[in-house]
Every structure is written in structure tokens, then in C-alpha cells.
Design a protein around this motif. Sequence first.
Motif, PDB file in Angstrom:
ATOM      1  N   LEU A 356       1.002  -1.209   0.089  1.00 36.89           N
ATOM      2  CA  LEU A 356       0.038   0.105   0.042  1.00 36.89           C
ATOM      3  C   LEU A 356       0.895   1.227   0.019  1.00 36.89           C
ATOM      4  CD1 LEU A 356      -2.986   1.093   0.373  1.00 36.89           C
ATOM      5  CD2 LEU A 356      -2.812   1.046   2.782  1.00 36.89           C
ATOM      6  N   TYR A 357       0.674   2.093  -1.004  1.00 39.00           N
ATOM      7  CA  TYR A 357       1.643   3.231  -1.200  1.00 39.00           C
ATOM      8  C   TYR A 357       0.844   4.608  -0.530  1.00 39.00           C
ATOM      9  CZ  TYR A 357       4.766   0.508  -4.256  1.00 39.00           C
ATOM     10  OH  TYR A 357       5.630  -0.234  -4.609  1.00 39.00           O
ATOM     11  N   THR A 358       1.423   4.941   0.555  1.00 41.11           N
ATOM     12  CA  THR A 358       0.770   6.062   1.503  1.00 41.11           C
ATOM     13  C   THR A 358       1.711   7.141   1.418  1.00 41.11           C
ATOM     14  OG1 THR A 358       1.624   5.222   3.876  1.00 41.11           O
ATOM     15  CG2 THR A 358      -0.241   4.224   2.773  1.00 41.11           C
ATOM     16  N   LYS A 359       0.992   8.247   2.140  1.00 47.02           N
ATOM     17  CA  LYS A 359       1.566   9.698   2.381  1.00 47.02           C
ATOM     18  C   LYS A 359       0.802  10.145   3.367  1.00 47.02           C
ATOM     19  CE  LYS A 359       4.991  12.108   2.377  1.00 47.02           C
ATOM     20  NZ  LYS A 359       4.778  12.028   3.875  1.00 47.02           N
ATOM     21  N   LEU A 360       1.592  10.254   4.558  1.00 45.30           N
ATOM     22  CA  LEU A 360       0.835  11.120   5.698  1.00 45.30           C
ATOM     23  C   LEU A 360       1.189  12.402   5.905  1.00 45.30           C
ATOM     24  CD1 LEU A 360       1.524   8.441   8.626  1.00 45.30           C
ATOM     25  CD2 LEU A 360      -0.584   8.705   6.856  1.00 45.30           C
ATOM     26  N   GLY A 361       0.313  13.167   6.211  1.00 44.20           N
ATOM     27  CA  GLY A 361       0.485  14.603   6.469  1.00 44.20           C
ATOM     28  C   GLY A 361       0.094  15.330   7.653  1.00 44.20           C
ATOM     29  N   GLY A 362       0.674  16.254   8.066  1.00 47.14           N
ATOM     30  CA  GLY A 362       0.071  17.078   9.263  1.00 47.14           C
ATOM     31  C   GLY A 362       0.634  18.481   9.446  1.00 47.14           C
ATOM     32  N   ASN A 363      -0.455  19.444   9.730  1.00 44.52           N
ATOM     33  CA  ASN A 363      -0.003  20.801   9.902  1.00 44.52           C
ATOM     34  C   ASN A 363      -0.793  20.971  11.346  1.00 44.52           C
ATOM     35  OD1 ASN A 363      -0.747  21.485   6.574  1.00 44.52           O
ATOM     36  ND2 ASN A 363       1.107  22.166   7.380  1.00 44.52           N
ATOM     37  N   PRO A 364      -0.475  21.970  11.870  1.00 45.92           N
ATOM     38  CA  PRO A 364      -1.109  22.176  13.465  1.00 45.92           C
ATOM     39  C   PRO A 364      -2.593  22.248  13.263  1.00 45.92           C
ATOM     40  CG  PRO A 364       0.692  23.786  13.227  1.00 45.92           C
ATOM     41  CD  PRO A 364       0.614  23.174  11.516  1.00 45.92           C
ATOM     42  N   GLN A 365      -3.250  21.153  13.886  1.00 48.46           N
ATOM     43  CA  GLN A 365      -4.691  20.949  13.946  1.00 48.46           C
ATOM     44  C   GLN A 365      -5.256  20.527  12.589  1.00 48.46           C
ATOM     45  OE1 GLN A 365      -7.250  22.907  16.417  1.00 48.46           O
ATOM     46  NE2 GLN A 365      -5.866  24.532  16.808  1.00 48.46           N
ATOM     47  N   TYR A 366      -4.409  20.097  11.579  1.00 53.28           N
ATOM     48  CA  TYR A 366      -4.956  19.270  10.367  1.00 53.28           C
ATOM     49  C   TYR A 366      -3.830  18.084  10.128  1.00 53.28           C
ATOM     50  CZ  TYR A 366      -7.512  23.627   9.277  1.00 53.28           C
ATOM     51  OH  TYR A 366      -8.453  24.531   9.516  1.00 53.28           O
ATOM     52  N   THR A 367      -4.467  17.061   9.614  1.00 52.93           N
ATOM     53  CA  THR A 367      -3.834  15.949   9.239  1.00 52.93           C
ATOM     54  C   THR A 367      -4.522  15.289   8.006  1.00 52.93           C
ATOM     55  OG1 THR A 367      -4.917  14.292  10.618  1.00 52.93           O
ATOM     56  CG2 THR A 367      -2.765  15.455  11.443  1.00 52.93           C
ATOM     57  N   ALA A 368      -3.658  14.361   7.383  1.00 48.62           N
ATOM     58  CA  ALA A 368      -4.103  13.732   6.194  1.00 48.62           C
ATOM     59  C   ALA A 368      -3.725  12.340   5.888  1.00 48.62           C
ATOM     60  CB  ALA A 368      -3.854  14.862   5.042  1.00 48.62           C
ATOM     61  N   VAL A 369      -4.036  11.505   5.231  1.00 52.56           N
ATOM     62  CA  VAL A 369      -3.466  10.339   4.548  1.00 52.56           C
ATOM     63  C   VAL A 369      -4.035  10.144   3.303  1.00 52.56           C
ATOM     64  CG1 VAL A 369      -4.098   7.743   5.047  1.00 52.56           C
ATOM     65  CG2 VAL A 369      -4.180   9.367   6.996  1.00 52.56           C
TER      66      VAL A 369
END
Length: 578
Positions: A356-369
Motif C-alpha cells: 500500500l503506497y501511502t503518504k501521511l501529512g500534518g499541519n497544526p490541527q490538520y492531518t491527512a492520509v
Amino acid sequence: MLRPVGLFLALAASLANAVPTEDCPISGPAFSSNFDLCKTDAFQNAIVTMPKEIEALMAAGKISSNTTTFSVDVFSTVTNQSVYSYNYIAPSLNGTLSAGKLDDESIYRIGSVSKLFTAYALLNIAGIEIFDHSVTQYLPELAGNTGPGKIIWEDVTIGALASQQAGVGGMPPEVTTCFLEPEPECSIVDNASFLDFMRNQKRPVTKPWTTALYSDASWGILGRVIERLTGQDYESALYAALTKPLGLNSSTAIEPSSEGLNAVVIPSVDGAVSGWGLDNPISAPSGGIYSSNADLRKLGLSILNSELLSPATTRQWLKPRGNTGTLTTQFGAPWEINRLSIPVSPKSTRTRVSDLYTKLGGNPQYTAVFALSPGHGLGYSILLAGPTSSTDRIPLRDIVGTVFVTAAEHAAVENAGRNFAGTFVDESAQGSNLSLTIDAERPGLGMPALYLNGTESRSLLMGPGFSIPPANLSVRLYPTGIEWNAADLAERSNVAVGGADANATYMSYRAWPRTMPEELRAEVEEGEGLFDHCINAFTTDFYNFGGTGVDEFVLEVVGGKLVSVTSILGGLKMLRID
């Protein structure tokens, strides 16, 4: 404490005692994936079950029901649209919806999923060949360092930067502080100051290509490379390379206009920093993009369908470029590749590896998958906002991936059972037939029998001179991804498919014969010792004639149904009789 129920609990129970399949399948899909997932019971069950699994996570306190707003989207390449979506508004964040609604066009910040945009834009602008170029070819002001306390930029390639193996570490503190204060002062906002810091002050973490270590500064550098290549600022280059050609409606590297805005906008209040509006051109390529699930779906489908890149480049991009200290995670460019052990059939305790090719992300009070499963033609994205979004993204990533990737695997088993399994006969060659089966606890298509002119011939798939009793031989067939239509048959003149059907798709499958009992697996795979004895990847096409291996079978599929199988070994086309 309550625990996830239904499908997830059943999967967890089956995996608790799971061991790798003895069949040692090659890396890649076990079955063809060009069918509508939503027309299978396995996937419909996942769609029904998913809301219950999310509710169970909330009830168990695994994710916050009060302080995290989130949106989930799952998509498929067969329909090129969403196959499942789920939106949840946290009661404490109800006032953060600028349009008073939450849907797949609602904009969030996506943090380091921005790295995926940067890599994709770079590949579309310059091609994958640029990965082999030294970064000093494009940023000569980095050149000239010597000594162990300096980064020798001539040794750093674009590919090393993109795959977290340049050893250059994190951003300058003058950039990082932009995301730590409610009223930030970013002292590095220009390229010259950033590049000067990276050349003259930044110490190496490791030498290039020593190991994979996450690096935000690498992506600040890659953003500057894009700007040099295009003569535009990063935002403009991103628009030309991705946003415009893909028709993305909400993806920007600067705060979107408030006019008509559909977004989750969390303000910085009472000392609590929010990433909304904290924009810095240096860090934008690493973690500064705003986007929505609708745009991420377009992005994911464009990758899986090779809309902007050639299929060959896409396949090369979707490959590991470095290992980590765990057997289950690898790095790509910029992929975080999770090597999942998924049950090979429903309720099975045998598993196979699916990447599974993933990328996680995060800013203050925001995250993503963001995640893609190329072998299943499947992808998903999850966008989260709120003070607990950082801790909530992993349980959501896990539950969505576990339920839907497993469902896609079992949907493929179901589809193959309906449309591929059967008996096939060449009536013009007496005693020539084969059987294809779907077998519980085993991946791929089984071939329990292959008779050519009255002789059981499966052992010949291992090469001339082999004569193994049928009871001591196991043969599985797996797709290679090579497909063609009737018009292409002239280029496949060495494959005797005969009587081409203009409505048919011809698929190349390869047989992997194994002698029984099975060879030992490594101890980490419930076997013995340090070493694994699976050799299927070493034996493919070993014996061939006329340019193709004796282990190739050509499957003729019409309307999703397998109608004939051609054996290259026997040169015979066998038609379905049941």
C-alpha cells in the motif's frame, strides 16, 4: 472498553493466528482487478460495515467524536469515481465549516501529502530521469562544500532528496517557527537565504544513500528545483503541472480566497496554533498545500491510470527506493510503503503481502492520509481537522485500509470464482484439457490438472526433463499485467490464440509450479532460520521457445468472463465447457 466489531473484528481474529501462504506468490496482484468492485458481495459488505467500524472506534476512544472533524473517500480505477465516502462533523467544530456543510469538496490543509504533489509535478515537468541528476545541476549555488561537517551537495541527487535518502534533515529553525506561533514571523521566506543556510550552516544527518530518514528540508530544495526548471514560483508551477491538466478545483499552495469558500477553517485562538493561513513559500513544497478529497481522488486516479506520466514511468515511480528498520515499511519518492499481510481468501489464516503506497501529512490541527493500492486499482484519502486530528489519523488510516484493501482482495477472489474458474478443452487435440480453480487459503488461480494429448504435463512447466508425480506438484497462475486486444495479436504472433475476438481482452498469466512438500520459510514467516527458500521470482520464463516461456498462459476474456485458455507449452487453445 468497546472494540471495533463486525468485519474488522473478524479480520483481526483471523490475522491473530495468521501465517504466510506456503505458495510464495510473486509481488503484485493475485488476480486481475479490471472488474467493478461494487458488484461483489465482499465490497458491498465492506461498505455496509465501515460506518459501524468508525462508530466502534469512537465508542472505544480510539478517535475523538467531539474534537476531530474528518472526511473519508475511497475510489476505484474501474469506475473512475468514489466507491465510498464518509463525512463526520465534530460537535465542538461545527462553527468551522465556512460553507455550513462538509463534503468531498471541503478544503483542509494536507501537510506532508504536499510532498506527493511536488514529486508528481517534478516528474511531469522533467521526467523520472531527473532522479539520477545531482541537485547542483539545477542549484549550482549549493556546490563547493568540503569536509565532514558540510553537506557535499554534488553527491546529492534529486532521487535521494525525493526518497528521504539525502541525509539533509529538517528545515531551518527560521522556517519551522512559522508553524509554532499564533502570530508567526518567518525570517526565511526567500530562496537565497534558504539555500545559503542549507549550504553553509546545515550539517549532514547521514551521507547520501546511507539510510532512509525523513527530511522536510529535502522538499524545500526540490521546490526550488521546480522553480528553476520552470522559471515560475512554486504555486504557479504547481498550477501548470498538475492543477490545470487534472482539473483540480481546490488545491493551492496559498490560502484560498474566502469568497464562496467550502472549507474546514480552524482559527488560531487562545494560544492554540492552527495551520490555516500559515503559508511560507520555502516550506510549501514540503507541507503547505490546501486540498479536498475530490481533488485527491482526481490526483490518485490520474496516477493509477497514468494520465500525466507514461505507464512505464508510473510503474517505476510506484516502487520502493529504500528500506527502513522494519520488514513492513519501505520508502519511495515520497511514498511510505506499508507491506500489508492480507488474508488470501475470506476467513483465511493464510496471508500474502500486498503493498500500500501511502503518504501521511500534518499541519497544526490538520492531518491527512493518502493511499494507493495499485494491485487492486484502489485508493483512499482521509482529511482531518481539530486538536486531536494528529492522533486520530492513524486509527482511521488503519481501519479504512484494513477493511477496503482486504475487501478488494476478496472481491477479486469472488470475481475470479464466478468468471475464471472452470474446465477448458481443446476438442481438436484428443485428451487436451486443463482446470482452473479458486482454493480457500491459497492465492491466485489453481491448476490441478493440465493434460496435453492425454498426458498430465504440469511438471513440464518447470522445464524439459522434469517428471514430478502430480500429487507432489502445485501450480498457481498469477497475472503479469500484460494485456492486449485482437488488433494487437499480430505483434504476438508467437502466441497461438487463434480466432481472435474483437470484443476480447487477452491476458498473460504465468504459472508458478512448486514441488510438495513446500520449502521452508524463514523464522520470521513462521518457518525456521534466517533465510527464506521461496524462489518463484527466480524461475519465471527460465525455459522458453519462440521468445516466450513455457510457463505462460493466455487467458481470453469476453465481457468479464474467461472463455478460453491458451497453453504456450502445448500450443493449444482450450475452450470453456462449464
